[in-house]
Write a protein that holds these residues in place. Structure first.
Motif, PDB file in Angstrom:
ATOM      1  N   ALA A 131      36.039 -42.373 -30.234  1.00 48.65           N
ATOM      2  CA  ALA A 131      37.005 -42.441 -31.335  1.00 48.65           C
ATOM      3  C   ALA A 131      36.813 -41.312 -32.335  1.00 48.65           C
ATOM      4  CB  ALA A 131      36.874 -43.788 -32.043  1.00 48.65           C
ATOM      5  N   GLN A 132      35.609 -40.768 -32.409  1.00 52.69           N
ATOM      6  CA  GLN A 132      35.305 -39.707 -33.368  1.00 52.69           C
ATOM      7  C   GLN A 132      35.552 -38.314 -32.804  1.00 52.69           C
ATOM      8  OE1 GLN A 132      31.415 -41.936 -33.776  1.00 52.69           O
ATOM      9  NE2 GLN A 132      31.531 -41.088 -35.843  1.00 52.69           N
ATOM     10  N   THR A 133      35.898 -38.249 -31.497  1.00 60.94           N
ATOM     11  CA  THR A 133      36.057 -36.925 -30.883  1.00 60.94           C
ATOM     12  C   THR A 133      37.428 -36.718 -30.226  1.00 60.94           C
ATOM     13  OG1 THR A 133      34.999 -37.748 -28.859  1.00 60.94           O
ATOM     14  CG2 THR A 133      33.586 -36.632 -30.463  1.00 60.94           C
ATOM     15  N   VAL A 134      38.089 -37.797 -29.784  1.00 56.85           N
ATOM     16  CA  VAL A 134      39.404 -37.608 -29.159  1.00 56.85           C
ATOM     17  C   VAL A 134      40.402 -37.103 -30.190  1.00 56.85           C
ATOM     18  CG1 VAL A 134      39.057 -39.382 -27.393  1.00 56.85           C
ATOM     19  CG2 VAL A 134      40.139 -39.992 -29.573  1.00 56.85           C
ATOM     20  N   LEU A 135      41.438 -36.438 -29.711  1.00 56.48           N
ATOM     21  CA  LEU A 135      42.511 -36.014 -30.587  1.00 56.48           C
ATOM     22  C   LEU A 135      43.450 -37.191 -30.822  1.00 56.48           C
ATOM     23  CD1 LEU A 135      43.309 -32.581 -28.889  1.00 56.48           C
ATOM     24  CD2 LEU A 135      41.860 -32.995 -30.882  1.00 56.48           C
ATOM     25  N   LEU A 136      43.979 -37.289 -32.024  1.00 59.03           N
ATOM     26  CA  LEU A 136      44.868 -38.380 -32.388  1.00 59.03           C
ATOM     27  C   LEU A 136      46.193 -37.824 -32.872  1.00 59.03           C
ATOM     28  CD1 LEU A 136      42.270 -40.557 -34.315  1.00 59.03           C
ATOM     29  CD2 LEU A 136      43.053 -40.877 -31.974  1.00 59.03           C
ATOM     30  N   ASN A 137      47.177 -38.677 -32.900  1.00 62.13           N
ATOM     31  CA  ASN A 137      48.516 -38.288 -33.321  1.00 62.13           C
ATOM     32  C   ASN A 137      48.634 -38.406 -34.839  1.00 62.13           C
ATOM     33  OD1 ASN A 137      51.211 -37.530 -33.082  1.00 62.13           O
ATOM     34  ND2 ASN A 137      51.582 -38.907 -31.367  1.00 62.13           N
ATOM     35  N   SER A 138      49.661 -37.820 -35.361  1.00 63.60           N
ATOM     36  CA  SER A 138      49.947 -37.917 -36.792  1.00 63.60           C
ATOM     37  C   SER A 138      51.259 -38.665 -36.972  1.00 63.60           C
ATOM     38  CB  SER A 138      50.052 -36.526 -37.418  1.00 63.60           C
ATOM     39  OG  SER A 138      50.542 -36.602 -38.740  1.00 63.60           O
ATOM     40  N   ALA A 174      44.238 -27.020 -28.500  1.00 64.35           N
ATOM     41  CA  ALA A 174      42.855 -27.475 -28.639  1.00 64.35           C
ATOM     42  C   ALA A 174      42.198 -27.694 -27.281  1.00 64.35           C
ATOM     43  CB  ALA A 174      42.802 -28.759 -29.457  1.00 64.35           C
ATOM     44  N   GLN A 175      42.902 -27.290 -26.206  1.00 66.01           N
ATOM     45  CA  GLN A 175      42.409 -27.361 -24.828  1.00 66.01           C
ATOM     46  C   GLN A 175      42.305 -28.796 -24.299  1.00 66.01           C
ATOM     47  OE1 GLN A 175      38.833 -24.851 -24.968  1.00 66.01           O
ATOM     48  NE2 GLN A 175      40.073 -23.162 -24.180  1.00 66.01           N
ATOM     49  N   ALA A 176      43.119 -29.688 -24.860  1.00 65.36           N
ATOM     50  CA  ALA A 176      43.203 -31.037 -24.301  1.00 65.36           C
ATOM     51  C   ALA A 176      43.917 -30.960 -22.957  1.00 65.36           C
ATOM     52  CB  ALA A 176      43.955 -31.966 -25.242  1.00 65.36           C
ATOM     53  N   ARG A 177      43.612 -31.909 -22.094  1.00 64.05           N
ATOM     54  CA  ARG A 177      44.217 -31.925 -20.770  1.00 64.05           C
ATOM     55  C   ARG A 177      44.958 -33.229 -20.479  1.00 64.05           C
ATOM     56  NH1 ARG A 177      41.055 -30.817 -15.015  1.00 64.05           N
ATOM     57  NH2 ARG A 177      42.874 -31.116 -13.672  1.00 64.05           N
ATOM     58  N   PHE A 183      28.310 -36.165 -20.583  1.00 61.93           N
ATOM     59  CA  PHE A 183      29.144 -36.470 -19.422  1.00 61.93           C
ATOM     60  C   PHE A 183      30.636 -36.353 -19.752  1.00 61.93           C
ATOM     61  CE2 PHE A 183      25.181 -38.829 -18.679  1.00 61.93           C
ATOM     62  CZ  PHE A 183      24.812 -38.269 -17.465  1.00 61.93           C
ATOM     63  N   PHE A 184      30.987 -36.717 -20.967  1.00 60.08           N
ATOM     64  CA  PHE A 184      32.387 -36.645 -21.398  1.00 60.08           C
ATOM     65  C   PHE A 184      32.414 -36.728 -22.922  1.00 60.08           C
ATOM     66  CE2 PHE A 184      36.389 -39.130 -22.331  1.00 60.08           C
ATOM     67  CZ  PHE A 184      37.246 -38.050 -22.153  1.00 60.08           C
ATOM     68  N   ASN A 185      32.962 -35.702 -23.563  1.00 61.02           N
ATOM     69  CA  ASN A 185      32.909 -35.714 -25.030  1.00 61.02           C
ATOM     70  C   ASN A 185      34.199 -36.203 -25.690  1.00 61.02           C
ATOM     71  OD1 ASN A 185      34.722 -33.495 -25.169  1.00 61.02           O
ATOM     72  ND2 ASN A 185      33.025 -32.041 -25.041  1.00 61.02           N
ATOM     73  N   GLY A 186      35.274 -36.355 -24.917  1.00 56.26           N
ATOM     74  CA  GLY A 186      36.497 -36.906 -25.478  1.00 56.26           C
ATOM     75  C   GLY A 186      37.501 -35.891 -25.965  1.00 56.26           C
ATOM     76  N   LYS A 187      37.073 -34.659 -26.180  1.00 59.89           N
ATOM     77  CA  LYS A 187      37.977 -33.654 -26.730  1.00 59.89           C
ATOM     78  C   LYS A 187      39.058 -33.235 -25.747  1.00 59.89           C
ATOM     79  CE  LYS A 187      34.457 -31.835 -29.878  1.00 59.89           C
ATOM     80  NZ  LYS A 187      33.630 -30.658 -30.263  1.00 59.89           N
ATOM     81  N   GLU A 188      38.906 -33.666 -24.499  1.00 55.45           N
ATOM     82  CA  GLU A 188      39.925 -33.346 -23.483  1.00 55.45           C
ATOM     83  C   GLU A 188      41.143 -34.242 -23.580  1.00 55.45           C
ATOM     84  OE1 GLU A 188      35.744 -32.666 -21.796  1.00 55.45           O
ATOM     85  OE2 GLU A 188      36.800 -34.226 -22.942  1.00 55.45           O
ATOM     86  N   GLY A 243      52.179 -29.376 -20.272  1.00 58.73           N
ATOM     87  CA  GLY A 243      50.990 -29.047 -19.502  1.00 58.73           C
ATOM     88  C   GLY A 243      49.874 -30.064 -19.601  1.00 58.73           C
ATOM     89  N   LEU A 244      50.195 -31.272 -20.059  1.00 53.30           N
ATOM     90  CA  LEU A 244      49.203 -32.337 -20.139  1.00 53.30           C
ATOM     91  C   LEU A 244      49.473 -33.379 -19.057  1.00 53.30           C
ATOM     92  CD1 LEU A 244      49.207 -32.861 -24.010  1.00 53.30           C
ATOM     93  CD2 LEU A 244      47.492 -31.641 -22.672  1.00 53.30           C
TER      94      LEU A 244
END
Length: 347
Positions: A26-33, A48-51, A91-96, A141-142
């Motif tokens: 929750a502290q690393t994923v991208l969120l909407n506005s 931000a290089q999210a996939r 293993f997975f940081n969430g920023k993707e 592209g996501l």
């Protein structure tokens, strides 16, 4: 963002429990506005290089239009309450990922007294919303990870991929039902037959199909289309072949099609999973995770669709349903992301 309710930082904060020395997803994923246009949110995520873009669809009009029971409305909330409390680590940081929010369905939900015709008409309206939102995500592209609602939403997702890529789609579906029922009006049992008739479905394989949960008419239609299947009985009961061999065969055929791949999973394929049509004779969650990871890592997936989870249908009550569906969907999301990242490394 007319048909999307954003998942904001405020929404996220209500679901998480922080702990000193730990970083949660929750502290690393991208969120909407809440005031951002969808195109801006997608462009920002891509920059931000999210996939991956996680999207919810909270509705049960599709299953009810199929003369089934409701309850498939809360899968997204149950999944996010578990997924976002997982650890962000090596293993997975969430920023993707960006958690976009939910496609609006509240105005389409109908009372218990609604007729079958009314429900099916509203499923068609929902189709247009799914196509609109998913197409924008794919075009940006996501890869959509779509959670909740009936399996009727496979139709909109398949149409979105076709619209963006100008190609038919090869779909694989872990499901006791083929969802290739007659085109009698839109519902959760005919998303793939409608997609085939609309020219979106180029190849279709059903894994875990129950031999006695598909009518002969449905099987004839699926055969006429050129559909393929491996049944629950042939793999898990009669043990005529191993799951690994079957998945190898499926991924080879998906790749041979040279089409973008739709990765579909109906949660009612998993033993005793709270869902619109839960089953005692299902497959283990671990096998479902292996299926998702195998297809994700070995084929050009366009999206993951996790349909039909219904937390309120758990035999022990809604709270238990939230925990079980939330944990299961979280593991399926991670299996997909792991597979897609592995495919990228290999490629």
């Amino acid at each position: 963002m007319q048909f999307l309710t954003p998942f904001t930082a405020e929404d996220c904060q209500q679901l998480i429990a922080t702990r000193d020395g730990e970083t949660k997803l929750a502290q690393t994923v991208l969120l909407n506005s809440s005031n951002a246009h969808l195109s801006d949110a997608l462009q920002s995520a891509k920059s931000a290089q999210a996939r991956f873009a996680i999207i919810g669809i909270g509705e049960d009009i599709g299953p009810r239009a199929n003369l089934g029971r409701g309850g498939a409305t809360d899968a997204f909330e149950s999944a996010m309450s578990q997924f976002l409390n997982l650890q962000s680590n090596r293993f997975f940081n969430g920023k993707e990922c960006i958690v976009l929010g939910q496609i609006k369905t509240s105005d389409l939900q109908l009372a218990e007294s609604a007729s079958t015709e009314e429900l099916r008409a509203n499923v068609e309206l929902l189709d247009t919303r799914v196509i609109e939102i998913a197409s924008q995500v794919i075009k940006a592209g996501l890869e959509p990870i779509v959670i909740g609602g009936g399996h009727n939403n496979a139709y909109g997702l398949l149409m979105s991929v076709k619209q963006v890529h100008s190609k038919k789609v090869a779909a694989v579906n872990l499901d006791p039902h083929s969802d290739f029922r007659p085109r009698e009006g839109r519902h959760s049992g005919n998303g793939f037959s409608y997609a085939a008739a609309s020219g979106a479905l180029g190849y279709y394989h059903v894994l875990g199909m129950h031999e006695l949960k598909n009518s002969e008419e449905t099987l004839e239609q699926l055969t006429a289309f050129g559909g393929h299947w491996h049944t629950l009985q042939s793999i898990w009961i009669r043990r005529e072949m191993s799951l690994s061999d079957v998945l190898s065969d499926i991924t080879t055929k998906l790749n041979d099609s040279q089409l973008p791949v739709a990765l579909e999973l109906d949660l009612d394929s998993i033993t005793n999973m709270p869902s619109s049509a839960s089953t005692a004779a299902g497959i283990p969650l671990l096998d479902a995770l292996h299926y998702v990871h195998s297809v994700a890592s070995n084929t050009p997936c366009a999206y993951l669709h996790l349909a039909e989870a219904a937390p309120s249908c758990h035999v022990a009550g809604t709270n238990a349903g939230y925990r079980e569906t939330g944990q299961s969907i979280s593991e399926l999301i991670y299996a997909y992301i792991q597979g897609r990242m592995q495919a990228q490394q290999i490629g």
